[in-house]
Structures are given as C-alpha cells and as structure tokens.
Design a protein around this motif. Structure first.
Motif, short mmCIF file in Angstrom:
data_model
loop_
_atom_site.label_atom_id
_atom_site.label_comp_id
_atom_site.label_asym_id
_atom_site.label_seq_id
_atom_site.Cartn_x
_atom_site.Cartn_y
_atom_site.Cartn_z
N ALA A 14 7.98 7.06 13.22
CA ALA A 14 6.85 6.14 13.02
C ALA A 14 7.19 5.29 11.81
O ALA A 14 7.69 5.79 10.80
N THR A 15 6.92 3.99 11.93
CA THR A 15 7.13 3.08 10.81
C THR A 15 5.85 2.29 10.61
O THR A 15 5.38 1.62 11.53
N PHE A 16 5.30 2.40 9.41
CA PHE A 16 4.12 1.64 9.02
C PHE A 16 4.55 0.50 8.10
O PHE A 16 5.44 0.68 7.27
N GLN A 17 3.86 -0.63 8.22
CA GLN A 17 4.03 -1.73 7.26
C GLN A 17 2.65 -2.27 6.93
O GLN A 17 1.80 -2.39 7.80
N ASP A 18 2.47 -2.59 5.65
CA ASP A 18 1.21 -3.20 5.23
C ASP A 18 1.48 -4.14 4.06
O ASP A 18 2.54 -4.10 3.46
#
Length: 139
Positions: A82-86
């Motif tokens: 899983a890769t999150f970006q914000d």
C-alpha cells in the motif's frame, strides 16, 4: 495468482475517507486470492491506521478543507503493498523511535501497531508530499 491486482482511491481528508479505505481493502482482498487471515489482518490494520493518522494529523496541522490523499493497493504472488500520498505538512517523526503508548493513553498506539503488523513501513517527504509505503509478505 499470476497477475498484479491493483486498486486505488483518491479521497478527501475526512473521517468518511477512512471508511472508504476500509471498503476498498475489502473489495481488493476479494480479488487478491488466498491470503492467510493473520497476514490479511496485519496488513489491513496497518493500512487503516495510516489512513487514520493522515486524517488526524492533517486536520490538526492545517485543517482538512481542500486536502486529499491517495492510496494505491497492489497484490502479487509474493507481496501486499500500500502506498499513501498526501499534501499535508511533513510528518516530523523517526519511525525507528516509535513505541507503543503507555497503558491507559488514548492516543499513540496506531503507528506502533502499524509498524509491528507488517514487514516494512516507511515514510518520506518528497516533492511536497508525504509518502507512506507498507509491505507485507503473503506467506
């Protein structure tokens, strides 16, 4: 399973978006094939905890108005990722120093729980974005 199963979500920073991440996980796991229940629980726990932290800390730092994050889920024969970006403020933390909060504390368990649950959890700030990467071996 011989192909990659990928799903992604662009979400507003809100409590409802954490539920949307959970719903995405359920749908993705249906397609990802057999995953040991303990691995699934560990991965799901880490993903939901990171989503919750993104929401919580974005709201606390700058407010959620107009803020978004993305999550990309990928399953292959060997790994769940899983890769999150914000676009929130950089997180000022050292993952190697994260420990479980003391008994009775209301906060401070999520990140430690996520770290303990998966094979790899990394954070970096790059190009004005926070990037969280989670990996968990399937077997």
């Amino acid at each position: 399973m011989t192909e990659k199963i990928e799903r992604s979500l662009l979400a507003d920073v809100s409590l409802e978006s954490v539920e949307a991440v959970h719903d995405l996980l359920l749908e993705w796991f249906e397609e990802a094939g057999d995953v040991d229940p303990r691995v699934r629980f560990a991965f799901e726990t880490a993903v939901v905890e990171i989503a919750g932290n993104i929401v919580e800390h974005t709201v606390a730092a700058r407010g959620a108005e107009g803020r978004h994050f993305t999550v990309q889920l990928v399953a292959d024969e060997a790994m769940l990722t899983a890769t999150f970006q914000d676009d929130a403020q950089p997180a000022e933390l050292d993952l190697s120093a994260v420990t479980m909060a003391e008994e009775g504390a209301e906060d401070g368990r999520g990140l430690a729980l996520a770290l303990a649950s998966v094979d790899r959890l990394e954070y970096r700030h790059e190009g004005g974005r926070n990037i969280w990467s989670i990996e968990c071996r399937r077997g």
